[in-house]
Design a protein around this motif. Structure first.
Motif, PDB file in Angstrom:
ATOM      1  N   SER A  76      -3.271   7.254 -17.619  1.00 53.39           N
ATOM      2  CA  SER A  76      -3.531   7.368 -16.012  1.00 53.39           C
ATOM      3  C   SER A  76      -3.334   6.017 -15.263  1.00 53.39           C
ATOM      4  O   SER A  76      -3.217   6.383 -14.005  1.00 53.39           O
ATOM      5  N   ALA A  77      -3.150   4.996 -15.871  1.00 54.04           N
ATOM      6  CA  ALA A  77      -2.594   3.846 -15.074  1.00 54.04           C
ATOM      7  C   ALA A  77      -1.277   3.800 -14.509  1.00 54.04           C
ATOM      8  O   ALA A  77      -0.878   2.967 -13.661  1.00 54.04           O
ATOM      9  N   ASN A  78      -0.460   4.686 -14.794  1.00 54.38           N
ATOM     10  CA  ASN A  78       0.880   4.958 -14.427  1.00 54.38           C
ATOM     11  C   ASN A  78       1.181   4.833 -13.032  1.00 54.38           C
ATOM     12  O   ASN A  78       1.605   3.878 -12.592  1.00 54.38           O
ATOM     13  N   TRP A  79       0.557   5.942 -12.321  1.00 54.07           N
ATOM     14  CA  TRP A  79       0.703   5.784 -10.808  1.00 54.07           C
ATOM     15  C   TRP A  79      -0.012   4.866  -9.909  1.00 54.07           C
ATOM     16  O   TRP A  79       0.348   4.429  -8.756  1.00 54.07           O
ATOM     17  N   LEU A 109       8.557   1.353 -13.448  1.00 57.96           N
ATOM     18  CA  LEU A 109       8.000   0.744 -12.192  1.00 57.96           C
ATOM     19  C   LEU A 109       8.641   0.663 -10.898  1.00 57.96           C
ATOM     20  O   LEU A 109       9.589  -0.018 -10.903  1.00 57.96           O
ATOM     21  N   ARG A 110       8.497   1.712  -9.913  1.00 58.68           N
ATOM     22  CA  ARG A 110       9.004   1.688  -8.978  1.00 58.68           C
ATOM     23  C   ARG A 110       8.334   2.184  -7.712  1.00 58.68           C
ATOM     24  O   ARG A 110       7.131   2.514  -8.033  1.00 58.68           O
ATOM     25  N   ARG A 111       8.780   2.002  -6.530  1.00 58.61           N
ATOM     26  CA  ARG A 111       8.031   2.390  -5.496  1.00 58.61           C
ATOM     27  C   ARG A 111       7.467   3.973  -5.512  1.00 58.61           C
ATOM     28  O   ARG A 111       8.074   4.708  -6.072  1.00 58.61           O
ATOM     29  N   ILE A 112       6.099   4.133  -4.838  1.00 60.59           N
ATOM     30  CA  ILE A 112       5.488   5.545  -4.942  1.00 60.59           C
ATOM     31  C   ILE A 112       5.187   6.076  -3.549  1.00 60.59           C
ATOM     32  O   ILE A 112       5.041   7.185  -3.618  1.00 60.59           O
ATOM     33  N   LEU A 113       4.842   5.030  -2.834  1.00 68.82           N
ATOM     34  CA  LEU A 113       4.310   5.514  -1.581  1.00 68.82           C
ATOM     35  C   LEU A 113       5.388   5.172  -0.229  1.00 68.82           C
ATOM     36  O   LEU A 113       5.491   5.941   0.826  1.00 68.82           O
ATOM     37  N   THR A 114       6.083   4.188  -0.343  1.00 64.93           N
ATOM     38  CA  THR A 114       7.086   3.721   0.747  1.00 64.93           C
ATOM     39  C   THR A 114       8.584   4.262   0.433  1.00 64.93           C
ATOM     40  O   THR A 114       8.762   4.671  -0.774  1.00 64.93           O
ATOM     41  N   ASP A 115       9.222   4.391   1.489  1.00 67.29           N
ATOM     42  CA  ASP A 115      10.593   4.651   1.239  1.00 67.29           C
ATOM     43  C   ASP A 115      11.454   3.829   0.472  1.00 67.29           C
ATOM     44  O   ASP A 115      11.345   2.479   0.156  1.00 67.29           O
ATOM     45  N   TYR A 116      12.482   4.178  -0.282  1.00 65.18           N
ATOM     46  CA  TYR A 116      13.299   3.418  -1.158  1.00 65.18           C
ATOM     47  C   TYR A 116      13.919   2.243  -0.560  1.00 65.18           C
ATOM     48  O   TYR A 116      14.224   1.184  -1.264  1.00 65.18           O
ATOM     49  N   GLY A 117      14.302   2.453   0.795  1.00 67.31           N
ATOM     50  CA  GLY A 117      14.779   1.300   1.443  1.00 67.31           C
ATOM     51  C   GLY A 117      13.526   0.215   2.117  1.00 67.31           C
ATOM     52  O   GLY A 117      14.031  -0.822   2.863  1.00 67.31           O
ATOM     53  N   PHE A 118      12.290   0.561   1.660  1.00 59.63           N
ATOM     54  CA  PHE A 118      11.630  -0.365   2.372  1.00 59.63           C
ATOM     55  C   PHE A 118      11.587  -1.878   1.803  1.00 59.63           C
ATOM     56  O   PHE A 118      11.912  -1.930   0.773  1.00 59.63           O
ATOM     57  N   ILE A 119      11.283  -2.637   2.677  1.00 61.07           N
ATOM     58  CA  ILE A 119      11.591  -4.263   2.615  1.00 61.07           C
ATOM     59  C   ILE A 119       9.908  -4.648   2.601  1.00 61.07           C
ATOM     60  O   ILE A 119       9.298  -4.352   3.490  1.00 61.07           O
ATOM     61  N   GLY A 120       9.762  -5.557   1.365  1.00 64.07           N
ATOM     62  CA  GLY A 120       8.387  -5.947   1.397  1.00 64.07           C
ATOM     63  C   GLY A 120       7.235  -5.084   0.683  1.00 64.07           C
ATOM     64  O   GLY A 120       7.679  -4.180   0.362  1.00 64.07           O
ATOM     65  N   HIS A 121       6.377  -5.531   0.762  1.00 68.96           N
ATOM     66  CA  HIS A 121       4.883  -5.210   0.523  1.00 68.96           C
ATOM     67  C   HIS A 121       3.820  -4.831   1.411  1.00 68.96           C
ATOM     68  O   HIS A 121       3.405  -6.075   1.626  1.00 68.96           O
ATOM     69  N   PRO A 122       3.524  -3.595   1.823  1.00 68.29           N
ATOM     70  CA  PRO A 122       2.756  -3.644   3.289  1.00 68.29           C
ATOM     71  C   PRO A 122       1.129  -4.098   3.269  1.00 68.29           C
ATOM     72  O   PRO A 122       0.826  -4.230   4.356  1.00 68.29           O
ATOM     73  N   PHE A 123       0.744  -4.018   1.890  1.00 63.50           N
ATOM     74  CA  PHE A 123      -0.689  -4.543   2.085  1.00 63.50           C
ATOM     75  C   PHE A 123      -0.931  -6.031   1.767  1.00 63.50           C
ATOM     76  O   PHE A 123      -2.202  -6.347   1.778  1.00 63.50           O
TER      77      PHE A 123
END
Length: 207
Positions: free
Chosen positions: A124-127, A146-160
């Motif tokens: 369950s830790a995967n996502w 380990l890849r992005r799951i909520l933002t777009d593939y071309g997103f730059i940075g980490h929004p939180f």
């Protein structure tokens, strides 16, 4: 037919605190009880081994990982925080003993935050780990995807992250000539807006 199975009584927080202290010894940096909730803090180097112990030891038996999230402590306590910046916070549940636990592990480095992945222990830790990587940039060593799951593939940075600009780094629009979506640098200039307050003695007919 009567079901004689009974749910085990919930373990008192102080009792769980004592159990964990005896079970983990020096591997537990701290074990605190606040508002009836137990929080265990461990070092990054001990994180995976401690989590495996919490899952398998008969006195703990945390069979389920019910949540995992990233944290950025950069501005925590109005800037008074002096510890490591990034952490993973995990919530575990023991169905066997009917108790819950919060586990917190800080990443040793702020510039490149890394922790071991616990996906081999709880699928369950995967996502959840992918979300923490996407939003906070925490790398989970040993994660198979380990890849992005909520933002777009071309997103730059980490929004939180606390230093991520509110307007972002790029903006997206559809280009009719190219007939595709394109990314461009943000054209919005950051500004601080102070709301205008109008005070009236007889606002709305009230005196």
């Amino acid at each position: 037919m009567t079901d004689t199975a009974q749910t085990p009584h919930a373990v008192e927080p102080d009792a769980l605190q004592s159990t964990l202290a005896a079970l983990l010894g020096e591997r537990a940096q701290s074990i605190t009880v606040v508002r009836g909730e137990v929080t265990l803090t461990v070092r990054a180097a001990d994180y995976y081994a401690v989590m495996q112990t919490l899952r398998d030891a008969p006195q703990s038996r945390f069979e389920q990982l019910i949540d995992l999230c990233g944290m950025d402590y950069q501005a925590y306590g109005d800037g008074r925080w002096e510890g490591a910046r990034f952490a993973a916070v995990v919530h575990l549940l023991s169905v066997t003993h009917n108790h819950r636990l919060r586990v917190r592990a800080f990443c040793p480095e702020d510039d490149f935050p890394v922790l071991d992945s616990v996906t081999p222990l709880w699928a369950s830790a995967n996502w959840y780990e992918r979300e923490a990587f996407d939003l906070y940039g925490i790398v989970f060593d040993g994660h198979d995807d380990l890849r992005r799951i909520l933002t777009d593939y071309g997103f730059i940075g980490h929004p939180f992250r606390k230093d991520f600009p509110l307007s972002g780094h790029v903006e997206m629009r559809y280009d009719a000539e190219r007939q595709r979506v394109i990314y461009e640098p943000v054209t919005i200039e950051p500004r601080e807006i102070t709301p205008r307050i109008i005070r009236e003695d007889n606002y709305g007919g009230l005196k």
